[in-house]
Design a protein around this motif. Structure first.
Motif, PDB file in Angstrom:
ATOM      1  N   CYS A   1       0.846  -1.191   0.000  1.00 56.52           N
ATOM      2  CA  CYS A   1       0.000   0.000   0.000  1.00 56.52           C
ATOM      3  C   CYS A   1       0.888   1.250   0.000  1.00 56.52           C
ATOM      4  O   CYS A   1       1.730   1.404   0.893  1.00 56.52           O
ATOM      5  N   PRO A   2       0.719   2.155  -0.954  1.00 58.39           N
ATOM      6  CA  PRO A   2       1.574   3.334  -1.026  1.00 58.39           C
ATOM      7  C   PRO A   2       1.052   4.536  -0.240  1.00 58.39           C
ATOM      8  O   PRO A   2       1.672   5.606  -0.280  1.00 58.39           O
ATOM      9  N   TYR A   3      -0.066   4.383   0.454  1.00 63.57           N
ATOM     10  CA  TYR A   3      -0.679   5.508   1.147  1.00 63.57           C
ATOM     11  C   TYR A   3      -0.447   5.406   2.657  1.00 63.57           C
ATOM     12  O   TYR A   3      -0.001   4.387   3.166  1.00 63.57           O
ATOM     13  N   GLY A   4      -0.782   6.474   3.364  1.00 63.53           N
ATOM     14  CA  GLY A   4      -0.654   6.483   4.813  1.00 63.53           C
ATOM     15  C   GLY A   4       0.366   7.495   5.288  1.00 63.53           C
ATOM     16  O   GLY A   4       1.203   7.982   4.520  1.00 63.53           O
ATOM     17  N   ASN A   5       0.312   7.839   6.575  1.00 65.73           N
ATOM     18  CA  ASN A   5       1.182   8.866   7.138  1.00 65.73           C
ATOM     19  C   ASN A   5       1.353   8.649   8.639  1.00 65.73           C
ATOM     20  O   ASN A   5       0.619   7.857   9.247  1.00 65.73           O
TER      21      ASN A   5
ATOM     22  N   ALA B   1     -11.267  -7.289  -0.985  1.00 63.10           N
ATOM     23  CA  ALA B   1     -11.676  -6.497   0.181  1.00 63.10           C
ATOM     24  C   ALA B   1     -10.465  -6.057   0.989  1.00 63.10           C
ATOM     25  O   ALA B   1     -10.410  -4.925   1.490  1.00 63.10           O
ATOM     26  N   ALA B   2      -9.467  -6.946   1.126  1.00 61.50           N
ATOM     27  CA  ALA B   2      -8.274  -6.600   1.902  1.00 61.50           C
ATOM     28  C   ALA B   2      -7.506  -5.465   1.239  1.00 61.50           C
ATOM     29  O   ALA B   2      -7.088  -4.499   1.901  1.00 61.50           O
ATOM     30  N   GLU B   3      -7.304  -5.556  -0.070  1.00 61.85           N
ATOM     31  CA  GLU B   3      -6.536  -4.519  -0.773  1.00 61.85           C
ATOM     32  C   GLU B   3      -7.292  -3.188  -0.803  1.00 61.85           C
ATOM     33  O   GLU B   3      -6.718  -2.136  -0.486  1.00 61.85           O
ATOM     34  N   LEU B   4      -8.554  -3.223  -1.199  1.00 56.99           N
ATOM     35  CA  LEU B   4      -9.314  -1.982  -1.277  1.00 56.99           C
ATOM     36  C   LEU B   4      -9.473  -1.374   0.108  1.00 56.99           C
ATOM     37  O   LEU B   4      -9.329  -0.154   0.287  1.00 56.99           O
ATOM     38  N   GLY B   5      -9.765  -2.208   1.111  1.00 57.60           N
ATOM     39  CA  GLY B   5      -9.921  -1.682   2.467  1.00 57.60           C
ATOM     40  C   GLY B   5      -8.660  -1.022   2.969  1.00 57.60           C
ATOM     41  O   GLY B   5      -8.696   0.054   3.576  1.00 57.60           O
ATOM     42  N   CYS B   6      -7.522  -1.650   2.704  1.00 56.01           N
ATOM     43  CA  CYS B   6      -6.240  -1.094   3.135  1.00 56.01           C
ATOM     44  C   CYS B   6      -5.992   0.264   2.495  1.00 56.01           C
ATOM     45  O   CYS B   6      -5.581   1.220   3.161  1.00 56.01           O
ATOM     46  N   CYS B   7      -6.263   0.376   1.206  1.00 59.00           N
ATOM     47  CA  CYS B   7      -6.012   1.637   0.498  1.00 59.00           C
ATOM     48  C   CYS B   7      -7.030   2.722   0.855  1.00 59.00           C
ATOM     49  O   CYS B   7      -6.670   3.887   1.019  1.00 59.00           O
ATOM     50  N   LEU B   8      -8.313   2.348   0.960  1.00 60.06           N
ATOM     51  CA  LEU B   8      -9.326   3.320   1.386  1.00 60.06           C
ATOM     52  C   LEU B   8      -8.960   3.917   2.740  1.00 60.06           C
ATOM     53  O   LEU B   8      -9.025   5.136   2.948  1.00 60.06           O
ATOM     54  N   HIS B   9      -8.588   3.064   3.655  1.00 58.33           N
ATOM     55  CA  HIS B   9      -8.266   3.452   5.024  1.00 58.33           C
ATOM     56  C   HIS B   9      -7.048   4.380   5.052  1.00 58.33           C
ATOM     57  O   HIS B   9      -7.077   5.473   5.647  1.00 58.33           O
ATOM     58  N   SER B  10      -5.975   3.989   4.366  1.00 62.81           N
ATOM     59  CA  SER B  10      -4.735   4.777   4.402  1.00 62.81           C
ATOM     60  C   SER B  10      -4.884   6.087   3.652  1.00 62.81           C
ATOM     61  O   SER B  10      -4.362   7.121   4.096  1.00 62.81           O
ATOM     62  N   TYR B  11      -5.579   6.056   2.521  1.00 60.18           N
ATOM     63  CA  TYR B  11      -5.745   7.308   1.783  1.00 60.18           C
ATOM     64  C   TYR B  11      -6.689   8.259   2.513  1.00 60.18           C
ATOM     65  O   TYR B  11      -6.513   9.484   2.454  1.00 60.18           O
ATOM     66  N   ALA B  12      -7.677   7.723   3.220  1.00 60.97           N
ATOM     67  CA  ALA B  12      -8.533   8.573   4.049  1.00 60.97           C
ATOM     68  C   ALA B  12      -7.693   9.283   5.113  1.00 60.97           C
ATOM     69  O   ALA B  12      -7.917  10.463   5.419  1.00 60.97           O
ATOM     70  N   ALA B  13      -6.722   8.574   5.680  1.00 63.39           N
ATOM     71  CA  ALA B  13      -5.826   9.195   6.656  1.00 63.39           C
ATOM     72  C   ALA B  13      -4.992  10.296   6.008  1.00 63.39           C
ATOM     73  O   ALA B  13      -4.720  11.333   6.631  1.00 63.39           O
ATOM     74  N   ASP B  14      -4.572  10.092   4.760  1.00 58.35           N
ATOM     75  CA  ASP B  14      -3.829  11.134   4.052  1.00 58.35           C
ATOM     76  C   ASP B  14      -4.709  12.364   3.826  1.00 58.35           C
ATOM     77  O   ASP B  14      -4.264  13.506   4.003  1.00 58.35           O
ATOM     78  N   MET B  15      -5.957  12.141   3.431  1.00 53.08           N
ATOM     79  CA  MET B  15      -6.871  13.259   3.210  1.00 53.08           C
ATOM     80  C   MET B  15      -7.136  14.011   4.509  1.00 53.08           C
ATOM     81  O   MET B  15      -7.154  15.249   4.542  1.00 53.08           O
ATOM     82  N   ALA B  16      -7.331  13.268   5.588  1.00 51.09           N
ATOM     83  CA  ALA B  16      -7.599  13.899   6.886  1.00 51.09           C
ATOM     84  C   ALA B  16      -6.394  14.700   7.361  1.00 51.09           C
ATOM     85  O   ALA B  16      -6.536  15.819   7.887  1.00 51.09           O
TER      86      ALA B  16
ATOM     87  N   GLN C   1      -5.980  17.981   5.556  1.00 55.42           N
ATOM     88  CA  GLN C   1      -6.930  19.012   5.964  1.00 55.42           C
ATOM     89  C   GLN C   1      -6.678  19.517   7.379  1.00 55.42           C
ATOM     90  O   GLN C   1      -6.789  20.716   7.646  1.00 55.42           O
ATOM     91  N   TYR C   2      -6.317  18.599   8.289  1.00 62.82           N
ATOM     92  CA  TYR C   2      -6.229  18.973   9.700  1.00 62.82           C
ATOM     93  C   TYR C   2      -4.837  18.823  10.306  1.00 62.82           C
ATOM     94  O   TYR C   2      -4.594  19.280  11.428  1.00 62.82           O
ATOM     95  N   GLY C   3      -3.928  18.144   9.598  1.00 57.56           N
ATOM     96  CA  GLY C   3      -2.605  17.885  10.148  1.00 57.56           C
ATOM     97  C   GLY C   3      -2.513  16.499  10.762  1.00 57.56           C
ATOM     98  O   GLY C   3      -3.519  15.856  11.064  1.00 57.56           O
ATOM     99  N   GLU C   4      -1.276  16.036  10.949  1.00 53.98           N
ATOM    100  CA  GLU C   4      -1.044  14.687  11.462  1.00 53.98           C
ATOM    101  C   GLU C   4      -1.199  14.597  12.974  1.00 53.98           C
ATOM    102  O   GLU C   4      -1.687  13.587  13.487  1.00 53.98           O
TER     103      GLU C   4
ATOM    104  N   LEU D   1     -11.294   9.435  10.210  1.00 51.00           N
ATOM    105  CA  LEU D   1     -11.198   8.849   8.870  1.00 51.00           C
ATOM    106  C   LEU D   1     -12.559   8.545   8.267  1.00 51.00           C
ATOM    107  O   LEU D   1     -12.683   8.436   7.039  1.00 51.00           O
ATOM    108  N   LEU D   2     -13.594   8.410   9.097  1.00 52.38           N
ATOM    109  CA  LEU D   2     -14.870   7.896   8.600  1.00 52.38           C
ATOM    110  C   LEU D   2     -15.475   8.783   7.518  1.00 52.38           C
ATOM    111  O   LEU D   2     -15.971   8.285   6.499  1.00 52.38           O
ATOM    112  N   THR D   3     -15.447  10.085   7.722  1.00 51.99           N
ATOM    113  CA  THR D   3     -16.005  11.008   6.729  1.00 51.99           C
ATOM    114  C   THR D   3     -15.261  10.886   5.411  1.00 51.99           C
ATOM    115  O   THR D   3     -15.872  10.920   4.327  1.00 51.99           O
TER     116      THR D   3
END
Length: 509
Positions: free
Chosen positions: A428-432, A461-476, A479-482, A490-492
């Motif tokens: 997974c290339p996303y996350g912070n 499901a494992a791959e998409l879930g992992c990427c959705l989750h990590s990229y949501a963290a990147d988006m958050a 917007q708000y900082g780490e 992450l839910l929104t």
């Protein structure tokens, strides 16, 4: 059959060497020719990224990585860029091609000096051409000193091919390693750049194929591939106008022992926000009111034993077990009942710890599991140390897959997912760093469970879930900082990705 090169198809160091040898045979080129191409690519990248530098300080070892550094010194110096080269390798042991590159640098205006710790990095850009892919065991002391001097400087650092001290196959750093701002890697991206300590050491990774023809890659299939969220989201079709909740599955979250109710609550919320048609939660009775207050759409039921859980299991088609489960007798009873169902399930947290201890029995060969361990849980499941897991994350995730016949998500920087193609692993290339907070894993298990319920395969499901989750963290974090990033933040963003896919064009660029 040939496999076209891509920045998302990752290789081992040995695989890249074999591709290089095959390309030299096909193209009639020598090692020196490749060094010239690499040096030209590096100089172009430096000028594009940083503009014309005040100077270059190039640290050269004794292997082919140094050959690239010497060639770069020649090219830059002949372009009127001041260049100083600090040499750490024994000149009389250089291979013929590296010696030829050094001779070219000597004939240029570049200044070459034997390295000593008293030397100063004066200005411009620092180039790491010390070791690259040639890491073998512990560092020599003067290499260690040079790496620390590079890391202590206040100038941009560029690593050639692989930051020195980083294992290009595993992402492990057994000693010290260069912390680069930019890594320019050649022929094919190396798998170790993208997991473990790899992303920390590499900074931004740029890949150059050096014009190696696609045919040269054909005999060396990639060992790992990088997941891409846009492609993965295509597995989840848009909903028809006449959709109804039964089409999107029923997830039951099982967990929340005394003192750990929040974990199960977060997993259930994540399943709701990822689009499961129905979500239930089986937990300790005292956690039912807070669940209903937090998310009344969740059908929360209090259970005090495995016997009370058993009839409830018939309602769902996917289980998420482990968030806040604890390791009490109550926990073991619930886990055993869940395993007995043979339903598709996400196994996380204390469910993994109980499984590792052998206190609950199941036949993994008949199970439909997605396991989501962090390195500590993975170590317990494999009966090894966390250090051994992190020393080779690729080997660890494959061993887990073999031992438990499960799709495995090994969490961490560059989370890994087992699959049945391209060497069996994706990254997974996303996350912070903001994700280093409690509850992130609970959200992930709920996301994956919801995707399973909506009809995705275990692997999908494992791959998409992992990427959705990590990229949501990147988006958050954008917007708000780490700092202060909470798991429920992450839910929104997870819901936003599923419903507004315009951002996919940006990710594909």
């Amino acid at each position: 059959m040939s496999l076209n090169p891509s920045e998302d198809l990752l290789h081992t160091v040995d695989s890249v060497k074999r591709i290089e040898q095959r390309a030299m045979q096909q193209m009639g080129l020598t090692s020196c020719d490749f060094m010239r191409q690499a040096a030209s690519a590096i100089l172009t990248e430096l000028l594009d990224e940083f503009g014309r530098p005040e100077g270059l300080t190039i640290f050269c070892g004794s292997g082919s990585n140094a050959g690239d550094g010497y060639m770069l010194a020649e090219f830059a110096a002949n372009d009127a860029i001041p260049v100083q080269v600090f040499e750490l390798g024994a000149v009389d042991t250089l291979s013929p091609s590296v010696a030829q590159a050094r001779l070219a640098a000597l004939k240029s205006p570049a200044q070459l000096s034997v390295y000593s710790q008293s030397m100063q990095i004066s200005a411009g850009i620092v180039i790491d051409a010390l070791i690259g892919t040639g890491l073998r065991g512990s560092l020599k002391e003067w290499y260690r000193q040079a790496i620390r001097q590079i890391n202590d400087c206040d100038f941009p650092v560029v690593a050639i091919d692989v930051p020195s001290g980083l294992d290009g196959d595993t992402g492990n750093v057994p000693d010290d390693a260069v912390i680069a701002d930019l890594t320019i890697t050649f022929i094919a991206p190396k798998q170790g750049l993208f997991t473990g300590r790899g992303p920390v050491c590499c900074g931004v990774v740029v890949w150059h194929s050096l014009n190696v023809p696609p045919e040269a890659y054909g005999a060396q299939p990639p060992s790992v591939y990088r997941m891409k969220l846009p492609a993965l989201l295509e597995q989840l079709p848009l909903r028809p106008r006449d959709a109804h909740k039964a089409q999107f599955g029923h997830v039951m979250v099982i967990g929340g022992d005394i003192g750990f109710g929040g974990a199960a609550i977060m997993a259930a919320q994540a399943s709701v926000r990822t689009g499961a048609g129905l979500v239930s939660m089986a937990t300790r009775p005292e956690h039912v009111p807070p669940m209903l207050a937090r998310q009344p759409e969740v059908m929360a039921v209090g259970v005090v034993s495995g016997q009370e859980l058993q009839p409830l299991l018939k309602r769902s088609n996917v289980l998420v077990i482990g968030p806040g489960l604890g390791q009490s007798a109550w926990s073991e009873q619930l886990l055993q009942k869940a395993f007995d169902t043979r339903l598709p399930m996400v196994v996380d947290a204390d469910a993994l710890n109980i499984l590792a201890s052998g206190r609950v029995v199941s036949d993994p060969t008949k199970a439909q599991w997605i396991m989501t361990p962090h390195p500590g849980e993975a170590a317990r499941l494999l009966d090894i140390s966390v250090r051994e897991v992190e020393a080779n994350r690729f080997a660890a995730v494959r061993k887990l897959h073999e031992k438990y016949s499960a799709v495995v998500v090994l969490k961490g920087v560059g989370s890994l997912v087992t699959c049945d193609t391209l060497g069996g692993v994706s990254v997974c290339p996303y996350g912070n760093p903001g994700m280093a907070s409690g509850g992130m894993g609970d959200i992930l298990s709920g996301v994956i469970g919801a995707l399973l319920a909506q009809g995705l395969t275990l692997h999908g499901a494992a791959e998409l879930g992992c990427c959705l989750h990590s990229y949501a963290a990147d988006m958050a974090s954008q917007q708000y900082g780490e700092h202060g990033l909470a798991a429920t933040d992450l839910l929104t963003f997870i819901r936003g990705q599923l419903n507004n896919r315009d951002f996919l064009d940006e990710l594909d660029e």
